[in-house]
Write an enzyme that holds these catalytic residues in place. Structure first.
Site, mmCIF file in Angstrom:
data_model
loop_
_atom_site.group_PDB
_atom_site.id
_atom_site.type_symbol
_atom_site.label_atom_id
_atom_site.label_comp_id
_atom_site.label_asym_id
_atom_site.label_seq_id
_atom_site.Cartn_x
_atom_site.Cartn_y
_atom_site.Cartn_z
ATOM 1 C CG HIS A 72 -2.172 -0.757 1.125
ATOM 2 N ND1 HIS A 72 -3.285 -0.532 1.690
ATOM 3 C CD2 HIS A 72 -2.182 -2.039 0.458
ATOM 4 C CE1 HIS A 72 -4.203 -1.393 1.097
ATOM 5 N NE2 HIS A 72 -3.480 -2.576 0.765
ATOM 6 C CE1 TYR A 200 -5.281 3.887 8.827
ATOM 7 C CE2 TYR A 200 -5.850 3.821 11.057
ATOM 8 C CZ TYR A 200 -5.052 3.198 10.068
ATOM 9 O OH TYR A 200 -3.943 2.538 10.275
ATOM 10 N N PRO A 292 -4.219 0.260 18.558
ATOM 11 C CG PRO A 292 -6.194 -0.968 18.289
ATOM 12 C CD PRO A 292 -5.558 -0.311 19.456
ATOM 13 C CE LYS A 296 4.071 3.060 13.488
ATOM 14 N NZ LYS A 296 4.001 2.642 12.028
ATOM 15 C CE1 TYR A 384 -1.205 3.715 9.361
ATOM 16 C CE2 TYR A 384 -0.245 2.979 7.271
ATOM 17 C CZ TYR A 384 -1.220 3.023 8.357
ATOM 18 O OH TYR A 384 -2.085 2.039 8.548
#
Ligand code: APR
Ligand code: PHB
Length: 388
Positions: A72, A200, A292, A296, A384
């Site tokens: 991704h 998200y 979560p 990580k 990220y």
């Protein structure tokens, strides 16, 4: 029995450590209380940082990951009736993430350990740690099911609820923690993802996340009250709530399907320092957990055992303890960065019951900033995909 490194726990941390040590010619035994079937089926997170993928590939356990994992190059932040893409290829060129279920990583590691003749024991009862105190003449040892395993070093990789951390005497560890007033309900569904990338979503009804595992399996999470139970969530209620939160931009339709798995995960942050006592070294969830939202947890576990492997390789090569002595400090730097990032992502995207209208405005302002400023978006992106 005797081994160089006694490892408690066959999660990603314990299994990868055992495998990396094997590649350096260091022996280990892994003791796991659950069955092989149980640990291979346990559904967990599924976002691997570039560094995690590199580690697994270099260790020779990345073949299926490279074949089946989904690379991704961005994520979507959805709020206020619009979606905004955080484009990794532009913000952090050459770095990306791979979506691949944690239990697939566990399956690959178990297969690799067993193929190499590794000693991984499942359904081991009553593991206990002994003679950990620094400065003893004899080494530490483990007992389990009536047996005794002498070790040079013990690695506590037994997760948040394990026995390693509690075996450290009172007063040695400093503990830092935060409980969030909500949980995540996670589901695995037999349905093609409705989006190519993770979404998200922040809504007034709460947070939702659209993730996936394969072209035919999707993974979703809903922010839910901390005291909820999976039984309170029949399939229809889950889909209705996911639709209400995710279908918040024009033209987006969520495709529903059979729910294969359902579970509630508490949202909690925890760090125990130092990650060491005598010849016991803690790694992964045994030492620290993150909510979560930043994905990580698994990546931190992998980073810990990478550091521990180097330190143990130096120790067994010539007895030098310099890297072992620095193990905790080296790991905690990354751990605290991930703690902050996870707190930040959580705060940015969830609704908090005690939030006043002022707090909600601040949240929306920060989301606007992250989705419009390249500097702010880069902060999200580099954390990220994982810092070097
Ligand atoms: N004796 C033996 N094994 C134990 C004991 C015990 N007393 N207690 C726990 N275990 C085992 C658990 O059954 C589990 O298989 O230790 C293992 C710990 O594995 P994980 O919980 O997966 O922890 P870790 O390997 O550190 O991986 C961290 O897991 O929880 C996720 O989000 C987290 O992705 C992160 C990753
Ligand atoms: C998952 O796919 O399980 C997942 C993805 C992103 C997260 C957490 C979990 O932040």
């Amino acid at each position: 029995m005797r081994t160089q490194v006694g490892i408690i726990g066959a999660g990603p941390a314990g299994l990868l450590l055992s495998h990396l040590l094997h590649l350096r010619g260091i022996s280990s035994v892994v003791l796991e209380q659950r069955s092989r079937d149980y640990v291979e089926r346990r559904v967990r997170a599924g976002v691997l940082e570039q560094g995690t993928v590199d580690t697994l590939v270099e260790a020779g356990v990345g073949e299926r990951l490279l074949r089946e994992g989904l690379p991704h190059h961005g994520i979507e932040l959805r709020y206020g009736g619009a979606g905004h893409r955080v484009a990794f290829e532009k913000l952090v060129p050459g770095r990306s993430i791979t979506v691949y279920g944690q239990q697939e990583v566990v399956k690959d590691l178990i297969a690799a350990r067993l193929a190499a003749g590794g000693d991984v024991r499942f359904e081991v009862e009553d593991v206990a740690l002994h003679s950990l105190e620094p400065g003893l003449d004899s080494g530490p040892y483990l007992t389990f099911g009536g047996e005794r395993l002498d070790c040079d070093v013990i690695a506590g990789c037994d997760g948040f609820h394990g026995v390693s951390r509690p075996a450290i005497p009172e007063g040695v560890l400093s503990v830092y923690e935060r409980d969030y007033p909500f949980a995540w309900l996670g589901i695995l569904a037999r349905v093609a993802p409705s989006s190519e990338e993770l979404i998200y979503t922040r809504t007034e009804r709460g947070f939702a996340l659209h993730s996936m595992r394969s072209p035919t399996v999707s993974r979703f999470y809903l922010q839910v009250p901390a005291d909820t139970k999976a039984e309170y969530w029949p399939d229809e209620r889950i889909w209705a709530e996911l639709k209400a939160r995710l279908e918040s931009v024009p033209g987006f339709t969520l495709t529903t399907g059979e729910i294969m798995e359902k579970g509630v995960t508490p949202m909690r942050a925890f760090v125990a320092e130092p990650m060491q006592y005598g010849r016991l070294y803690l790694a992964g969830d045994a030492a620290h957990i993150v909510p979560p939202t930043g994905a990580k947890g698994l990546n931190l576990a992998v980073a810990d055992v990478r550091v521990l492997t180097e330190a143990l390789a130096a120790y067994f090569a010539d007895g030098s303890t310099e890297l072992l002595d620095g193990y905790s400090a080296a790991c905690l730097k990354r751990v605290w960065r991930a703690q902050h990032f996870s707190w930040w992502m959580t705060t940015l995207l969830h609704t908090f019951e005690d939030d006043d209208p002022y707090g909600r405005r601040l949240q929306l302002s920060y989301l606007d900033y992250v989705t419009s400023s390249e500097a702010a978006a880069t902060t999200l992106a580099e954390n990220y995909v994982g810092l070097p």
